[in-house]
Design a protein around this motif. Structure first.
Motif, PDB file in Angstrom:
ATOM      1  N   VAL A   1       1.010  -1.020  -0.086  1.00  7.93           N
ATOM      2  CA  VAL A   1       0.081  -0.018   0.014  1.00  7.93           C
ATOM      3  C   VAL A   1       1.005   1.244   0.051  1.00  7.93           C
ATOM      4  O   VAL A   1       1.517   1.394   1.080  1.00  7.93           O
ATOM      5  CB  VAL A   1      -0.878   0.001   1.137  1.00  7.93           C
ATOM      6  CG1 VAL A   1      -2.061   1.335   1.139  1.00  7.93           C
ATOM      7  CG2 VAL A   1      -1.670  -1.218   1.241  1.00  7.93           C
ATOM      8  N   ALA A   2       1.166   1.839  -1.120  1.00  4.25           N
ATOM      9  CA  ALA A   2       2.213   2.794  -1.366  1.00  4.25           C
ATOM     10  C   ALA A   2       2.100   3.923  -0.540  1.00  4.25           C
ATOM     11  O   ALA A   2       0.847   4.519  -0.220  1.00  4.25           O
ATOM     12  CB  ALA A   2       1.900   3.195  -2.899  1.00  4.25           C
ATOM     13  N   GLY A   3       3.082   4.379   0.078  1.00  3.45           N
ATOM     14  CA  GLY A   3       3.138   5.659   0.652  1.00  3.45           C
ATOM     15  C   GLY A   3       3.004   5.478   2.376  1.00  3.45           C
ATOM     16  O   GLY A   3       3.215   6.248   3.127  1.00  3.45           O
ATOM     17  N   THR A   4       2.451   4.512   2.639  1.00  4.36           N
ATOM     18  CA  THR A   4       2.068   3.919   4.019  1.00  4.36           C
ATOM     19  C   THR A   4       3.212   4.051   4.971  1.00  4.36           C
ATOM     20  O   THR A   4       2.986   4.266   6.209  1.00  4.36           O
ATOM     21  CB  THR A   4       0.959   2.929   4.449  1.00  4.36           C
ATOM     22  OG1 THR A   4       1.721   1.751   3.691  1.00  4.36           O
ATOM     23  CG2 THR A   4      -0.311   3.119   3.644  1.00  4.36           C
ATOM     24  N   HIS A   5       4.361   3.827   4.382  1.00  4.44           N
ATOM     25  CA  HIS A   5       5.534   3.996   5.549  1.00  4.44           C
ATOM     26  C   HIS A   5       5.761   5.055   6.190  1.00  4.44           C
ATOM     27  O   HIS A   5       6.498   5.207   7.099  1.00  4.44           O
ATOM     28  CB  HIS A   5       6.762   3.356   4.672  1.00  4.44           C
ATOM     29  CG  HIS A   5       7.215   4.235   3.613  1.00  4.44           C
ATOM     30  ND1 HIS A   5       6.512   4.591   2.226  1.00  4.44           N
ATOM     31  CD2 HIS A   5       8.009   5.180   3.507  1.00  4.44           C
ATOM     32  CE1 HIS A   5       7.218   5.185   1.575  1.00  4.44           C
ATOM     33  NE2 HIS A   5       8.129   5.758   1.955  1.00  4.44           N
ATOM     34  N   ARG A   6       5.401   6.190   5.391  1.00  6.47           N
ATOM     35  CA  ARG A   6       5.376   7.560   6.028  1.00  6.47           C
ATOM     36  C   ARG A   6       4.228   7.857   7.245  1.00  6.47           C
ATOM     37  O   ARG A   6       4.299   8.834   8.024  1.00  6.47           O
ATOM     38  CB  ARG A   6       5.103   8.640   4.993  1.00  6.47           C
ATOM     39  CG  ARG A   6       6.126   8.454   3.919  1.00  6.47           C
ATOM     40  CD  ARG A   6       5.965   9.576   2.892  1.00  6.47           C
ATOM     41  NE  ARG A   6       6.479   9.369   1.567  1.00  6.47           N
ATOM     42  CZ  ARG A   6       5.735   9.097   0.666  1.00  6.47           C
ATOM     43  NH1 ARG A   6       4.504   8.895   0.620  1.00  6.47           N
ATOM     44  NH2 ARG A   6       6.267   8.648  -0.568  1.00  6.47           N
ATOM     45  N   ASP A   7       3.386   7.055   7.735  1.00  8.64           N
ATOM     46  CA  ASP A   7       2.399   7.168   8.777  1.00  8.64           C
ATOM     47  C   ASP A   7       3.013   6.616   9.839  1.00  8.64           C
ATOM     48  O   ASP A   7       1.850   6.396  10.778  1.00  8.64           O
ATOM     49  CB  ASP A   7       1.088   6.700   7.916  1.00  8.64           C
ATOM     50  CG  ASP A   7       0.701   7.202   6.710  1.00  8.64           C
ATOM     51  OD1 ASP A   7       0.896   8.539   6.574  1.00  8.64           O
ATOM     52  OD2 ASP A   7      -0.051   6.758   5.996  1.00  8.64           O
ATOM     53  N   GLY A   8       4.052   5.939   9.932  1.00  6.67           N
ATOM     54  CA  GLY A   8       4.316   5.613  11.441  1.00  6.67           C
ATOM     55  C   GLY A   8       3.875   4.075  11.560  1.00  6.67           C
ATOM     56  O   GLY A   8       3.355   3.506  10.723  1.00  6.67           O
ATOM     57  N   LYS A   9       3.496   3.671  12.764  1.00  6.73           N
ATOM     58  CA  LYS A   9       3.127   2.524  13.251  1.00  6.73           C
ATOM     59  C   LYS A   9       1.278   3.046  13.104  1.00  6.73           C
ATOM     60  O   LYS A   9       0.748   3.863  13.795  1.00  6.73           O
ATOM     61  CB  LYS A   9       3.121   2.076  14.507  1.00  6.73           C
ATOM     62  CG  LYS A   9       2.808   0.819  15.024  1.00  6.73           C
ATOM     63  CD  LYS A   9       3.279   0.415  16.410  1.00  6.73           C
ATOM     64  CE  LYS A   9       2.466  -0.963  16.845  1.00  6.73           C
ATOM     65  NZ  LYS A   9       2.861  -1.454  18.223  1.00  6.73           N
ATOM     66  N   ILE A  10       0.700   2.077  12.505  1.00  2.33           N
ATOM     67  CA  ILE A  10      -0.805   2.015  11.909  1.00  2.33           C
ATOM     68  C   ILE A  10      -1.406   1.036  12.935  1.00  2.33           C
ATOM     69  O   ILE A  10      -1.044  -0.096  12.812  1.00  2.33           O
ATOM     70  CB  ILE A  10      -0.959   1.993  10.568  1.00  2.33           C
ATOM     71  CG1 ILE A  10      -0.214   2.945   9.766  1.00  2.33           C
ATOM     72  CG2 ILE A  10      -2.521   1.986  10.294  1.00  2.33           C
ATOM     73  CD1 ILE A  10      -0.333   3.060   8.455  1.00  2.33           C
ATOM     74  N   ALA A  11      -2.365   1.181  13.311  1.00  2.00           N
ATOM     75  CA  ALA A  11      -3.289   0.356  14.093  1.00  2.00           C
ATOM     76  C   ALA A  11      -3.766  -0.701  13.336  1.00  2.00           C
ATOM     77  O   ALA A  11      -4.093  -0.550  12.080  1.00  2.00           O
ATOM     78  CB  ALA A  11      -4.459   0.888  14.904  1.00  2.00           C
ATOM     79  N   GLU A  12      -3.383  -1.889  13.579  1.00  2.00           N
ATOM     80  CA  GLU A  12      -3.759  -3.244  12.833  1.00  2.00           C
ATOM     81  C   GLU A  12      -5.511  -3.263  12.351  1.00  2.00           C
ATOM     82  O   GLU A  12      -5.605  -3.527  11.177  1.00  2.00           O
ATOM     83  CB  GLU A  12      -3.649  -4.594  13.565  1.00  2.00           C
ATOM     84  CG  GLU A  12      -3.611  -5.672  12.776  1.00  2.00           C
ATOM     85  CD  GLU A  12      -3.038  -6.980  13.442  1.00  2.00           C
ATOM     86  OE1 GLU A  12      -3.714  -8.062  13.366  1.00  2.00           O
ATOM     87  OE2 GLU A  12      -2.428  -6.471  14.418  1.00  2.00           O
ATOM     88  N   ALA A  13      -6.136  -2.518  13.103  1.00  2.00           N
ATOM     89  CA  ALA A  13      -7.741  -2.595  12.699  1.00  2.00           C
ATOM     90  C   ALA A  13      -7.795  -1.798  11.672  1.00  2.00           C
ATOM     91  O   ALA A  13      -9.012  -1.847  10.752  1.00  2.00           O
ATOM     92  CB  ALA A  13      -8.553  -2.175  13.577  1.00  2.00           C
TER      93      ALA A  13
END
Length: 167
Positions: A92-104
């Motif tokens: 999912v492109a770009g999501t590495h910039r969003d830090g830790k994301i809640a699994e849900a």
């Protein structure tokens, strides 16, 4: 080091992990949406923010603070072709910039942004940040797809964290 990879890796990089994947008819798995959040270490750290301690295959792993994970780069070297039918990595492109994301929240984010299959031919590499949201499907057609997944860290980070190189 490959001249094409060098500019994409941290300066003075150190390999801290290598994982070997092989999808066959007998071992054909899927991987649910996730972020890679753990690193291998030699011993427990008393530093603030290190949590989620676990043992996997006789190795000690920890989830470091996000600012450490943001410095890591993964290189997936494909020994075999990895096309749609072989169950490739999906990101999912770009999501590495969003830090830790809640699994849900991962499915909703994937549905909003979309996901991309990382199809490659043998001897190609996929370079990614471990924090990118990713998954893979079971292979529709198994070809014994083999991948070496290397995790690299800047040498300065390796001086701070007692990484345990594991294969």
């Amino acid at each position: 080091m490959n001249a094409q990879l060098a500019p994409l890796l941290p300066i003075n990089t150190v390999a801290i992990q290598c994982t070997y994947f092989k999808k066959t008819a007998e071992k054909n798995w899927l991987v649910a949406l996730h972020q890679d959040l753990s690193i291998p270490v030699r011993h427990h750290l008393s530093a603030k923010g290190f949590s989620g301690w676990s043992h996997k295959q006789n190795m000690l792993f920890v989830q470091p603070p996000i600012q450490y994970m943001e410095q890591l780069v993964a290189v997936r070297v494909h020994i075999d072709d990895c096309l749609h039918e072989h169950g490739p990595l999906k990101v999912v492109a770009g999501t590495h910039r969003d830090g830790k994301i809640a699994e849900a929240d991962l499915p909703r984010i994937r549905d909003q942004i979309g996901e991309q299959e990382c199809t490659v031919v043998k001897r190609d590499a996929v370079i990614m940040r471990p924090l990118i949201v990713h998954s893979s499907s079971k292979a529709i057609q198994t070809n014994g797809r083999r991948v070496l997944h290397f995790l690299f860290a800047p040498a300065t980070l390796a001086e701070t964290i007692p990484f345990e190189f594991c294969v």
